[in-house]
Design a protein around this motif. Structure first.
Motif, PDB file in Angstrom:
ATOM      1  N   THR A   1     -25.804   5.393   1.123  1.00  0.00           N
ATOM      2  CA  THR A   1     -25.821   4.488  -0.021  1.00  0.00           C
ATOM      3  C   THR A   1     -24.388   4.308  -0.508  1.00  0.00           C
ATOM      4  OG1 THR A   1     -26.047   6.222  -1.684  1.00  0.00           O
ATOM      5  CG2 THR A   1     -28.088   5.360  -0.728  1.00  0.00           C
ATOM      6  N   ALA A   2     -24.171   3.288  -1.324  1.00  0.00           N
ATOM      7  CA  ALA A   2     -22.829   3.046  -1.856  1.00  0.00           C
ATOM      8  C   ALA A   2     -22.341   4.263  -2.643  1.00  0.00           C
ATOM      9  CB  ALA A   2     -22.841   1.805  -2.741  1.00  0.00           C
ATOM     10  N   THR A   3     -23.243   4.883  -3.401  1.00  0.00           N
ATOM     11  CA  THR A   3     -22.884   6.068  -4.188  1.00  0.00           C
ATOM     12  C   THR A   3     -22.504   7.225  -3.280  1.00  0.00           C
ATOM     13  OG1 THR A   3     -24.399   5.402  -5.954  1.00  0.00           O
ATOM     14  CG2 THR A   3     -23.684   7.703  -5.937  1.00  0.00           C
ATOM     15  N   GLU A   4     -23.269   7.428  -2.207  1.00  0.00           N
ATOM     16  CA  GLU A   4     -22.980   8.506  -1.257  1.00  0.00           C
ATOM     17  C   GLU A   4     -21.634   8.281  -0.569  1.00  0.00           C
ATOM     18  OE1 GLU A   4     -27.569   9.708   0.039  1.00  0.00           O
ATOM     19  OE2 GLU A   4     -26.509   8.104   1.082  1.00  0.00           O
ATOM     20  N   GLN A   5     -21.345   7.036  -0.225  1.00  0.00           N
ATOM     21  CA  GLN A   5     -20.056   6.728   0.395  1.00  0.00           C
ATOM     22  C   GLN A   5     -18.913   7.054  -0.559  1.00  0.00           C
ATOM     23  OE1 GLN A   5     -19.998   2.677   1.786  1.00  0.00           O
ATOM     24  NE2 GLN A   5     -21.301   3.098   3.541  1.00  0.00           N
ATOM     25  N   GLN A   6     -19.080   6.676  -1.828  1.00  0.00           N
ATOM     26  CA  GLN A   6     -18.052   6.944  -2.834  1.00  0.00           C
ATOM     27  C   GLN A   6     -17.813   8.441  -2.995  1.00  0.00           C
ATOM     28  OE1 GLN A   6     -16.317   4.471  -5.110  1.00  0.00           O
ATOM     29  NE2 GLN A   6     -15.056   6.308  -4.968  1.00  0.00           N
ATOM     30  N   GLU A   7     -18.888   9.221  -3.036  1.00  0.00           N
ATOM     31  CA  GLU A   7     -18.778  10.669  -3.200  1.00  0.00           C
ATOM     32  C   GLU A   7     -18.046  11.316  -2.020  1.00  0.00           C
ATOM     33  OE1 GLU A   7     -22.790  11.932  -3.754  1.00  0.00           O
ATOM     34  OE2 GLU A   7     -22.825  11.429  -5.892  1.00  0.00           O
TER      35      GLU A   7
ATOM     36  N   ILE B   1     -13.240  13.803   0.371  1.00  0.00           N
ATOM     37  CA  ILE B   1     -12.463  13.983   1.605  1.00  0.00           C
ATOM     38  C   ILE B   1     -11.044  13.435   1.490  1.00  0.00           C
ATOM     39  CG2 ILE B   1     -12.309  13.305   4.035  1.00  0.00           C
ATOM     40  CD1 ILE B   1     -15.324  13.486   4.180  1.00  0.00           C
ATOM     41  N   VAL B   2     -10.897  12.245   0.925  1.00  0.00           N
ATOM     42  CA  VAL B   2      -9.588  11.591   0.909  1.00  0.00           C
ATOM     43  C   VAL B   2      -8.738  12.182  -0.228  1.00  0.00           C
ATOM     44  CG1 VAL B   2      -8.339   9.419   0.793  1.00  0.00           C
ATOM     45  CG2 VAL B   2     -10.618   9.493   1.860  1.00  0.00           C
ATOM     46  N   THR B   3      -7.843  13.093   0.126  1.00  0.00           N
ATOM     47  CA  THR B   3      -6.970  13.730  -0.854  1.00  0.00           C
ATOM     48  C   THR B   3      -5.502  13.475  -0.546  1.00  0.00           C
ATOM     49  OG1 THR B   3      -7.030  15.767   0.439  1.00  0.00           O
ATOM     50  CG2 THR B   3      -8.654  15.556  -1.330  1.00  0.00           C
TER      51      THR B   3
END
Length: 266
Positions: free
Chosen positions: A252-258, A263-265
């Protein structure tokens, strides 16, 4: 238009489809007087500028049926390309679903608890949900006619059946529709949608994710997490093509955002 309506009915289309087709063709006739290739293309441009691709294609499909009916099938319009979404939008999370049904179970009227339970445990569309009767609960499924004269079977899981039967016994309801309004008549789809929004606001859940189809999406997501059988899910959902079902393999869009946030730091 009456004879065109008869033409559509004879093709075994649903009442909703017939109504949508008649509305679409009426829209064309209001926009253009004559059926010519030039007018058809102008109207297609008008549709693209004012409607989403899915709605445009539905109206084009209706017009193409009309062209077939009047003997001008050679003027058929091509469908527009629908951009495939790479994520699901506004789907209730499993945590919110569990929270929501627990809250609803504490309400004086358990009907709304069972509305949500049935939507999420059967994958039924809201238009299908309101057709469920006590008799269907007892046998564990309901058979409904789908497009093209096909029969769609919606299964009612045994845990939900047992729980529902106990509830129906308290209501002394042993036949007929199980979801009714205060007048004892079958509840409407609009009534369900509005009441779910009201409960979402009451419990502090984002109302954007609390609507009937959201629970159908949750059914599909949960099913694939338990059993990775997309072909079976397509049958259970009543999808004509397995490609439609593949969207549930995506986040879901929310899962992708989370995931991105975690991960992206760099």
């Amino acid at each position: 238009m009456d004879t065109f309506k008869d033409f559509l009915v004879k093709q075994n289309l649903s009442k909703n489809t017939v109504s949508a087709y008649l509305t679409a063709v009426s829209g064309y006739q209001t926009f253009c007087e004559d059926v010519t290739k030039k007018n058809l293309l102008l109207y297609k441009t008008h549709l693209i500028e004012n409607f989403k691709a899915k709605s445009v294609n539905l109206k084009i499909q209706a017009i193409n049926r009309y062209l077939e009916y009047i003997g001008k099938a050679n003027l058929r319009l091509k469908f527009v390309k629908v951009q495939q979404r790479l994520f699901l939008e506004n789907v209730i999370s499993d945590a919110d679903y569990v929270f929501f049904k627990r809250k609803l179970k504490r309400e004086p009227n358990l009907e709304w608890y069972f509305v949500v339970r049935f939507l999420c445990a059967t994958g039924a569309r809201v238009s299908e949900l309101i057709k469920i009767k006590v008799e269907h609960v007892k046998i564990g499924y309901i058979d409904l006619y789908a497009k093209g004269g096909k029969i769609r079977r919606i299964y009612i899981p045994i845990t939900l059946r047992k729980e529902t039967i106990k509830w129906l016994e308290t209501l002394h309801l042993d036949s007929g529709y199980i979801f009714r309004n205060r007048f004892g008549e079958r509840i409407t789809t609009r009534g369900i949608s509005q009441q779910l929004k009201n409960f979402a606001l009451k419990y502090g859940i984002d109302p954007k994710v609390v609507y009937p189809h959201s629970f159908r999406h949750r059914f599909a997501k949960n099913f694939l997490e338990k059993l990775n059988d997309i072909a079976l899910l397509a049958d259970l959902m009543g999808h004509e093509s397995i490609e439609t079902t593949r969207i549930y393999l995506r986040k879901t869009a929310t899962e992708q955002q989370e995931i991105v946030d975690k991960i992206v730091t760099w």
